[in-house]
Design an enzyme around this catalytic site. Structure first.
Site, PDB file in Angstrom:
ATOM      1  CB  CYS A  19      -0.984   0.001   1.157  1.00  0.00           C
ATOM      2  SG  CYS A  19      -0.217  -0.128   2.788  1.00  0.00           S
TER       3      CYS A  19
ATOM      4  CG  ASP B 248      -8.232   2.405   0.880  1.00  0.00           C
ATOM      5  OD1 ASP B 248      -7.166   1.790   0.752  1.00  0.00           O
ATOM      6  OD2 ASP B 248      -8.976   2.276   1.868  1.00  0.00           O
TER       7      ASP B 248
ATOM      8  CG  HIS C   5      -5.600  -0.822   1.713  1.00  0.00           C
ATOM      9  ND1 HIS C   5      -5.428   0.541   1.884  1.00  0.00           N
ATOM     10  CD2 HIS C   5      -4.573  -1.406   2.374  1.00  0.00           C
ATOM     11  CE1 HIS C   5      -4.355   0.756   2.624  1.00  0.00           C
ATOM     12  NE2 HIS C   5      -3.816  -0.409   2.933  1.00  0.00           N
TER      13      HIS C   5
END
Length: 463
Positions: A143, A340, A342
């Protein structure tokens, strides 16, 4: 990992209200099964169904379907009356939008168009193995790399197409846009791929399968860009990073004590080197790694971080919750708005000349947020200055921000250098290793804002 790492298979990936929708669905199915299986052992089967459902609801295609059905953002997740700052652009929202015709450039819709035009880079699966490892995906560890790719991609977008650029609504796509996406492909043939970043970051502990911090990530970008510059100089390659990279550090290369220092003379020297002294200035990308507390961010820094999003030069923040990096692109009230990384998506190959390429996986229309005081204190801020005037404006804004800091600035701006402080020497950076990579002796003086050095040292922690 932390809850953001679980987002690949967890309903927490949605905003707080859509989370309730998934939980209710799971509860309903569990209740239905318990009625039909009453009096019989059903724990393991029920658990299996619940797990399968959560995985299905957490999959990328299902999330995108829910985004279309539920809407990309819910009205109760962001205020309808407070201004939003997104990478230097202010969107002045008000309740009057519901009953009148607002300025189309200032509306909530305009903000969503801006947000969804940022390049979104996430976990990928199914790419070629990384080096000698067997990793073909970066789930649960990549990430920070993905967040940094988003920030660098934004710098390239602004440099080549301007801050007002918005994603194409239809094909064929612009070649420059495709070239930028290609740079971040998941193959060793792509200049800024996860494969090449891991190779460049070995000196800073980058290893496939392991997590790393913002400081090491910034230095990794310094290494890979300097390496590509050398290859361009020696091999006359067509691709070259089109701007100066300046990693802004404090004492002892930013590892302990002292706020980072932007040195104007250093910036000038880097520009001269970049242009081979043919021009006085060049576009500059500044990365400022910071540590603003121990376990939690010191509250005194939050207003200063917030204000950096009002800078026209703002590229956002590389950071997020502890152990779970995101790309923060905006603020509203006490919330940080972010993209994000993820979500797990299949690797795609965007060819530079494919005007009909499917680029949908590189954009996200769902706005997510976290409280500013929940941000990990270890982070990095990015700024892009297109020319000398823009850099001088950045320095002026930064000096004013430091003056508001009550002696604890995020970073300071100074004018000159003298022989005892370390500054980046990009000619030797690629050939050096360790904590003193690419450093030359100099000392900065004539500070634009004078701060108490002892107070700074008390506030700063080991990076």
């Amino acid at each position: 990992m932390t809850e953001l790492h679980e987002c690949a298979v967890d309903s927490n990936f949605f905003d707080q209200n859509s989370e309730e929708t998934v939980d209710l669905s799971t509860a309903a199915i569990s209740k239905h099964k318990s009625i039909h299986n009453e009096g019989r052992p059903s724990k393991s089967r029920s658990y299996g169904w619940t797990t399968a459902l959560k995985k299905l609801m957490g999959s990328g295609p299902m999330r995108r379907l829910q985004d279309r059905i539920l809407g990309s953002i819910r009205t109760d997740t962001l205020s309808s009356a407070s201004d939003i700052w997104c990478l230097g652009k202010c969107y002045k929202l008000s309740l009057a939008e519901l009953t009148s015709n607002p300025d189309p450039g200032n509306s909530f819709t305009a903000f969503l168009q801006d947000f969804s035009s940022r390049i979104w880079i996430t976990y990928r699966k199914g790419f070629e193995p990384i080096g000698d490892s067997k990793f073909t995906c970066d789930v649960n560890w990549g990430c920070m790399i993905r967040s940094s790719q988003m920030l660098i991609a934004q710098a390239l977008i602004v440099h080549h197409m301007g801050r007002s650029w918005r994603k194409p609504l239809q094909k064929p796509y612009d070649l420059r846009y495709l070239e930028i996406l290609h740079l971040f492909g998941d193959s060793s043939s792509c200049a800024f791929s996860i494969h090449n970043l891991l190779e460049a970051g070995k000196a800073y502990g980058l290893v496939a399968g392991s997590w790393l911090g913002p400081y090491a990530m910034c230095r990794t970008w310094e290494t890979i860009i300097n390496t590509s510059k050398e290859q361009y100089d020696h091999e006359k390659r067509k691709q070259r990073f089109p701007m100066v990279l300046y990693i802004v550090s404090g004492d002892k290369d930013g590892e302990q004590g002292g706020a980072p220092v932007v040195c104007i003379e250093v910036a000038s020297r880097l520009c001269h080197d970049f242009t081979k002294r043919e021009q006085d200035w060049a576009p500059i990308l500044l990365l400022v790694p910071l540590v603003l507390g121990l376990e939690k961010i010191n509250p005194r820094y939050i207003p200063l971080l917030w204000e950096t999003f009002t800078f026209p030069q703002c590229l956002g923040i590389l950071g997020g919750k502890p152990g779970a990096s995101t790309y923060i692109v905006g603020v509203q009230d006490e919330k940080a708005l972010y993209l994000d990384p993820h979500e797990v998506q299949s690797a795609v190959d965007i060819k530079m000349d494919d005007l009909e390429a499917d680029c949908s996986s590189y954009h996200c229309s769902t706005v997510r947020h976290l409280p500013l005081d929940a941000i990990d204190p270890s982070l990095a801020i990015g700024f892009y200055c297109k020319d000398k005037d823009d850099f001088e404006d950045f320095c002026s804004r930064s000096t004013q921000l430091a003056d508001k800091s009550s002696g604890a600035p995020l970073f300071t701006v100074i004018q000159n250098i003298q022989p005892t402080r370390l500054i980046p020497d990009h000619d030797s950076a690629a050939a050096s290793s360790g904590n003193d990579i690419g450093m030359a002796e100099c000392q900065c003086s004539e500070s634009f804002s004078i701060v108490d050095e002892q107070e700074q040292e008390d506030e700063w922690q080991i990076l």
